[in-house]
Design a protein around this motif. Structure first.
Motif, PDB file in Angstrom:
ATOM      1  N   THR A  25       0.998 -14.082  14.255  1.00 40.40           N
ATOM      2  CA  THR A  25       0.874 -15.473  14.677  1.00 40.40           C
ATOM      3  C   THR A  25      -0.157 -16.201  13.829  1.00 40.40           C
ATOM      4  OG1 THR A  25       1.493 -14.914  16.957  1.00 40.40           O
ATOM      5  CG2 THR A  25       0.344 -17.005  16.618  1.00 40.40           C
ATOM      6  N   LYS A  26      -1.309 -15.569  13.643  1.00 41.65           N
ATOM      7  CA  LYS A  26      -2.365 -16.167  12.819  1.00 41.65           C
ATOM      8  C   LYS A  26      -1.900 -16.352  11.379  1.00 41.65           C
ATOM      9  CE  LYS A  26      -6.178 -16.804  15.282  1.00 41.65           C
ATOM     10  NZ  LYS A  26      -6.884 -18.112  15.313  1.00 41.65           N
ATOM     11  N   ALA A  27      -1.190 -15.343  10.847  1.00 44.24           N
ATOM     12  CA  ALA A  27      -0.711 -15.436   9.468  1.00 44.24           C
ATOM     13  C   ALA A  27       0.303 -16.572   9.319  1.00 44.24           C
ATOM     14  CB  ALA A  27      -0.085 -14.105   9.052  1.00 44.24           C
ATOM     15  N   CYS A  28       1.172 -16.747  10.299  1.00 45.97           N
ATOM     16  CA  CYS A  28       2.160 -17.829  10.248  1.00 45.97           C
ATOM     17  C   CYS A  28       1.495 -19.193  10.358  1.00 45.97           C
ATOM     18  CB  CYS A  28       3.192 -17.650  11.357  1.00 45.97           C
ATOM     19  SG  CYS A  28       4.363 -16.310  11.059  1.00 45.97           S
ATOM     20  N   VAL A  29       0.527 -19.318  11.249  1.00 39.02           N
ATOM     21  CA  VAL A  29      -0.215 -20.580  11.386  1.00 39.02           C
ATOM     22  C   VAL A  29      -0.867 -20.944  10.055  1.00 39.02           C
ATOM     23  CG1 VAL A  29      -2.253 -21.635  12.428  1.00 39.02           C
ATOM     24  CG2 VAL A  29      -0.603 -20.426  13.871  1.00 39.02           C
ATOM     25  N   HIS A  30      -1.458 -19.931   9.405  1.00 35.02           N
ATOM     26  CA  HIS A  30      -2.113 -20.131   8.108  1.00 35.02           C
ATOM     27  C   HIS A  30      -1.097 -20.625   7.074  1.00 35.02           C
ATOM     28  CE1 HIS A  30      -4.775 -19.292   4.697  1.00 35.02           C
ATOM     29  NE2 HIS A  30      -3.795 -18.599   4.144  1.00 35.02           N
ATOM     30  N   VAL A  80       9.858 -19.357   0.079  1.00 34.96           N
ATOM     31  CA  VAL A  80       9.274 -18.177  -0.564  1.00 34.96           C
ATOM     32  C   VAL A  80       7.751 -18.240  -0.514  1.00 34.96           C
ATOM     33  CG1 VAL A  80       9.024 -16.958  -2.753  1.00 34.96           C
ATOM     34  CG2 VAL A  80      11.266 -17.810  -2.056  1.00 34.96           C
ATOM     35  N   THR A  81       7.184 -19.419  -0.742  1.00 34.54           N
ATOM     36  CA  THR A  81       5.721 -19.578  -0.674  1.00 34.54           C
ATOM     37  C   THR A  81       5.211 -19.228   0.708  1.00 34.54           C
ATOM     38  OG1 THR A  81       5.749 -21.315  -2.354  1.00 34.54           O
ATOM     39  CG2 THR A  81       3.813 -21.210  -0.928  1.00 34.54           C
ATOM     40  N   PHE A  82       5.911 -19.711   1.750  1.00 36.58           N
ATOM     41  CA  PHE A  82       5.510 -19.411   3.123  1.00 36.58           C
ATOM     42  C   PHE A  82       5.468 -17.899   3.346  1.00 36.58           C
ATOM     43  CE2 PHE A  82       6.634 -18.220   7.425  1.00 36.58           C
ATOM     44  CZ  PHE A  82       5.783 -18.986   8.202  1.00 36.58           C
ATOM     45  N   LEU A  83       6.521 -17.208   2.955  1.00 33.77           N
ATOM     46  CA  LEU A  83       6.601 -15.772   3.213  1.00 33.77           C
ATOM     47  C   LEU A  83       5.562 -15.001   2.410  1.00 33.77           C
ATOM     48  CD1 LEU A  83       8.284 -14.202   5.146  1.00 33.77           C
ATOM     49  CD2 LEU A  83       9.966 -13.774   3.364  1.00 33.77           C
ATOM     50  N   VAL A  84       5.284 -15.453   1.187  1.00 27.99           N
ATOM     51  CA  VAL A  84       4.248 -14.806   0.373  1.00 27.99           C
ATOM     52  C   VAL A  84       2.876 -14.985   1.014  1.00 27.99           C
ATOM     53  CG1 VAL A  84       3.015 -14.926  -1.832  1.00 27.99           C
ATOM     54  CG2 VAL A  84       5.517 -14.912  -1.804  1.00 27.99           C
ATOM     55  N   ARG A  85       2.617 -16.168   1.581  1.00 33.13           N
ATOM     56  CA  ARG A  85       1.315 -16.407   2.229  1.00 33.13           C
ATOM     57  C   ARG A  85       1.164 -15.522   3.475  1.00 33.13           C
ATOM     58  NH1 ARG A  85       0.729 -17.825  -1.955  1.00 33.13           N
ATOM     59  NH2 ARG A  85       0.224 -19.884  -2.796  1.00 33.13           N
ATOM     60  N   VAL A  86       2.239 -15.326   4.209  1.00 36.99           N
ATOM     61  CA  VAL A  86       2.196 -14.425   5.362  1.00 36.99           C
ATOM     62  C   VAL A  86       1.901 -13.003   4.897  1.00 36.99           C
ATOM     63  CG1 VAL A  86       3.568 -13.390   7.223  1.00 36.99           C
ATOM     64  CG2 VAL A  86       3.704 -15.846   6.796  1.00 36.99           C
ATOM     65  N   LYS A  87       2.574 -12.574   3.855  1.00 37.55           N
ATOM     66  CA  LYS A  87       2.378 -11.229   3.286  1.00 37.55           C
ATOM     67  C   LYS A  87       0.922 -11.051   2.846  1.00 37.55           C
ATOM     68  CE  LYS A  87       3.658  -8.717  -0.954  1.00 37.55           C
ATOM     69  NZ  LYS A  87       3.923  -7.367  -0.446  1.00 37.55           N
ATOM     70  N   GLU A  88       0.395 -12.029   2.129  1.00 37.68           N
ATOM     71  CA  GLU A  88      -0.982 -11.929   1.630  1.00 37.68           C
ATOM     72  C   GLU A  88      -1.985 -11.837   2.775  1.00 37.68           C
ATOM     73  OE1 GLU A  88      -0.429 -14.480  -2.543  1.00 37.68           O
ATOM     74  OE2 GLU A  88      -1.254 -15.438  -0.753  1.00 37.68           O
ATOM     75  N   ALA A  89      -1.775 -12.633   3.810  1.00 29.68           N
ATOM     76  CA  ALA A  89      -2.707 -12.636   4.947  1.00 29.68           C
ATOM     77  C   ALA A  89      -2.680 -11.314   5.695  1.00 29.68           C
ATOM     78  CB  ALA A  89      -2.355 -13.781   5.895  1.00 29.68           C
ATOM     79  N   LEU A  90      -1.529 -10.677   5.781  1.00 25.60           N
ATOM     80  CA  LEU A  90      -1.427  -9.404   6.506  1.00 25.60           C
ATOM     81  C   LEU A  90      -1.951  -8.234   5.677  1.00 25.60           C
ATOM     82  CD1 LEU A  90       2.106  -9.959   8.072  1.00 25.60           C
ATOM     83  CD2 LEU A  90      -0.066  -9.919   9.307  1.00 25.60           C
ATOM     84  N   GLU A  91      -1.759  -8.304   4.373  1.00 30.16           N
ATOM     85  CA  GLU A  91      -2.238  -7.212   3.520  1.00 30.16           C
ATOM     86  C   GLU A  91      -3.733  -7.306   3.267  1.00 30.16           C
ATOM     87  OE1 GLU A  91       1.812  -6.048   1.052  1.00 30.16           O
ATOM     88  OE2 GLU A  91       0.306  -7.314   0.066  1.00 30.16           O
ATOM     89  N   ASP A  92      -4.297  -8.496   3.486  1.00 30.55           N
ATOM     90  CA  ASP A  92      -5.750  -8.686   3.352  1.00 30.55           C
ATOM     91  C   ASP A  92      -6.196  -9.646   4.454  1.00 30.55           C
ATOM     92  OD1 ASP A  92      -8.362  -8.894   2.596  1.00 30.55           O
ATOM     93  OD2 ASP A  92      -7.976  -9.950   0.705  1.00 30.55           O
ATOM     94  N   PRO A  93      -6.337  -9.130   5.693  1.00 34.12           N
ATOM     95  CA  PRO A  93      -6.646 -10.012   6.846  1.00 34.12           C
ATOM     96  C   PRO A  93      -7.900 -10.841   6.690  1.00 34.12           C
ATOM     97  CG  PRO A  93      -6.036  -7.793   7.587  1.00 34.12           C
ATOM     98  CD  PRO A  93      -6.200  -7.727   6.116  1.00 34.12           C
ATOM     99  N   ARG A 104      -8.550 -12.759   4.422  1.00 36.63           N
ATOM    100  CA  ARG A 104      -8.161 -14.077   3.914  1.00 36.63           C
ATOM    101  C   ARG A 104      -8.034 -15.096   5.037  1.00 36.63           C
ATOM    102  NH1 ARG A 104      -5.922 -13.909  -1.343  1.00 36.63           N
ATOM    103  NH2 ARG A 104      -4.843 -15.861  -0.910  1.00 36.63           N
ATOM    104  N   LEU A 105      -7.667 -14.604   6.234  1.00 33.73           N
ATOM    105  CA  LEU A 105      -7.571 -15.508   7.390  1.00 33.73           C
ATOM    106  C   LEU A 105      -8.934 -16.075   7.740  1.00 33.73           C
ATOM    107  CD1 LEU A 105      -5.090 -13.466   9.633  1.00 33.73           C
ATOM    108  CD2 LEU A 105      -4.579 -15.512   8.271  1.00 33.73           C
TER     109      LEU A 105
END
Length: 512
Positions: free
Chosen positions: A346-351, A492-505, A507-508
């Motif tokens: 949820t946090k990653a998607c909001v970001h 694609v940008t949205f999904l990459v940002r979600v991926k980045e936030a989850l692989e390096d929390p 960043r949130l």
């Protein structure tokens, strides 16, 4: 003494309606809760029941007129024979009138409870009691099904079920009477003999009857060059409503489509193929619940309306799993709720939605409506079907607040306790098919939203990290989006940002 018939509440942001049809004329006898007229708004069709038994007096708002909320529609003169009459077959008119007098005297009506905003009718799903059974005050005696939720009906007081007026599978309007409750068993037995006649109202027949279509529908048909024969009516007795005309194809468009493609009939309209007798004997036919019918209709509408496309990526869940393992005990001790994966997603998607706001927007005609807030829908499977409770203002919530809200709404969903308000207003949705073992899927949009994220099963897979093959817990992510409003680059940008936030929390925390 006269009673006023006024326009009921029409729903959020709806301030006026058009009088579509009057089912009664001045001088007609009416019973309590008998439908007097039908109103049309931009969103729904609303039936207006009689607030009292009597004789319909003056009709103040004629068919085709526009009226505001609480406006006067008509008056009813109370008293006389009309006060004891209920709709019944002609051959049993006297008997029905007497039975009705018996039932009303000293008995309590069990009414349909509030069904929620814009919901005007429900189907009786189950009766937990039968005629003659004793009930306690507030004991659940029946369950109703609406398009979105199941509603329990409690007994208004202790007593005995004297009669059931609406059987299982039958439809009843908001505020309608479901049953009669007697405070004394003898009274229930007296009425029980007439239940078979009273509980099954005569089927309305539209054969040979002229159907008056809604005024707004007539106007729209004229504008689109359609005739009533070319439109499938969904109103009472096959009456054509405005939305029916909106959903119908203009003749030119239909002819053009037919000249380009000769397609087979849609599956829903194709009759079922003959089934061998030995197979048919082993089949079971069950009517779809209203919730399941609504799920089917809305998902098909999403496919027919949106230019739906799905983009995929995968995420290494190592960092989230390590962080969760490190803090889950302290988190639960302090906040009283377990730390799950949904708060991270949820946090990653909001970001990501802050950077790509069109995924959180919707199309309204020729406008794009951008939302400066995030009401996160969290799809949940229940025994009766898929529902999507909404976590409002998720962008303003902490991890703990998100986990508490998801846990509480998930439990209410499984118990069938969600209200209509709790499932409205979502701007983006997350669906977790991974809890059922799904490795990859393409989620379908939840209209009018423009994006939905599909989570999947976490599975150990070999991946290359810094030139070496290692085993990591990986998850496939899928973003389905409306290509009318969201471009491929944005998705694609949205999904990459979600991926980045989850692989390096972290960043949130840094808002990166």
């Amino acid at each position: 003494m006269s009673t006023e018939v006024r326009v009921p509440t029409l729903g959020e942001s709806v301030t006026e309606a058009t009088v579509a049809t009057w089912f009664k004329k001045p001088g007609d006898s009416v019973a309590v809760d008998e439908m007097l007229c039908e109103l049309e708004t931009d969103k729904v069709t609303v039936e207006v029941p009689s607030p009292a038994a009597g004789t319909l007096g003056d009709i103040v708002a004629a068919e085709g007129e526009t009226v505001g909320v609480d406006a006067l529609l008509a008056t009813i003169s109370e008293g006389g024979e009309a006060s004891t009459e209920k709709a019944a077959p002609a051959k049993e008119e006297v008997k029905s009138s007497e039975a009705t007098d018996d039932k009303i005297s000293g008995q309590i009506e069990v009414k349909v409870p509030s069904l929620g905003e814009s919901v005007t009718e429900a189907t009786v799903g189950s009766w937990f009691k039968k005629v003659g059974d004793s009930v306690a005050a507030d004991e659940v005696i029946a369950e109703l099904e609406t398009d979105k939720v199941s509603v329990e009906v409690p007994a208004p007081q202790a007593g005995v079920i004297a009669s059931i007026l609406v059987g299982e599978g039958e439809t009843v309007g908001a505020g309608g009477t479901l049953a009669l409750l007697s405070g004394d068993a003898a009274g229930a037995r007296t009425v029980a003999a007439d239940d078979s006649a009273d509980a099954t109202p005569p089927a309305a027949s539209s054969a040979g009857k002229d159907v008056e279509h809604a005024p707004s529908a007539k106007k729209l048909m004229a504008e689109k060059g359609l005739t009533p024969d070319q439109v499938q009516g969904t109103g009472r007795d096959g009456r054509i409503m405005k939305e029916d005309v909106q959903n119908a194809k203009a003749p030119a468009a239909a002819a053009s489509a037919a000249s380009i493609v000769t397609a087979a009939p849609a599956p829903a309209a194709t009759p079922r193929a003959p089934v061998p007798a030995d197979d048919a004997a082993r089949e079971e036919r069950v009517k779809m619940t209203r919730l399941r019918q609504t799920i089917a209709r809305r998902l098909k509408e999403a496919q027919n309306t949106a230019a739906m496309l799905t983009t995929y990526n995968e995420v290494d869940m190592s960092a989230v799993m390590a962080l969760r393992k490190q803090y889950k005990d302290e988190f639960e001790k302090k906040h009283g709720v377990r730390l799950g994966f949904m708060s991270f997603f949820t946090k990653a998607c909001v970001h990501a939605l802050r950077e790509v706001p069109e995924v959180n927007a919707e199309i309204d005609g020729t406008d794009v409506v951008y939302k400066n807030f995030v009401h996160m829908g969290v799809a949940a499977g229940t025994p009766t079907g898929l529902v999507v409770p909404v976590i409002r203002d998720a962008d303003q919530m902490s991890f703990a607040a998100i986990e508490k809200a998801i846990s509480e709404k998930g439990k209410r969903a499984r118990d069938g306790k969600l209200s209509m308000a709790e499932m409205q207003g979502g701007t983006f949705t997350i669906s977790n098919g991974g809890v059922y073992g799904s490795l990859m899927s393409s989620p379908i949009l939840n209209p009018p939203q423009s994006g939905i994220l599909g989570m999947h099963k976490i599975q150990d897979r070999p991946v290359v990290v810094n030139g070496e093959i290692v085993i990591r817990p990986m998850m496939y992510l899928a973003l389905s989006y409306d290509h009318r409003i969201v471009d491929g680059k944005g998705a694609v940008t949205f999904l990459v940002r979600v991926k980045e936030a989850l692989e390096d929390p972290q960043r949130l925390l840094m808002d990166l």
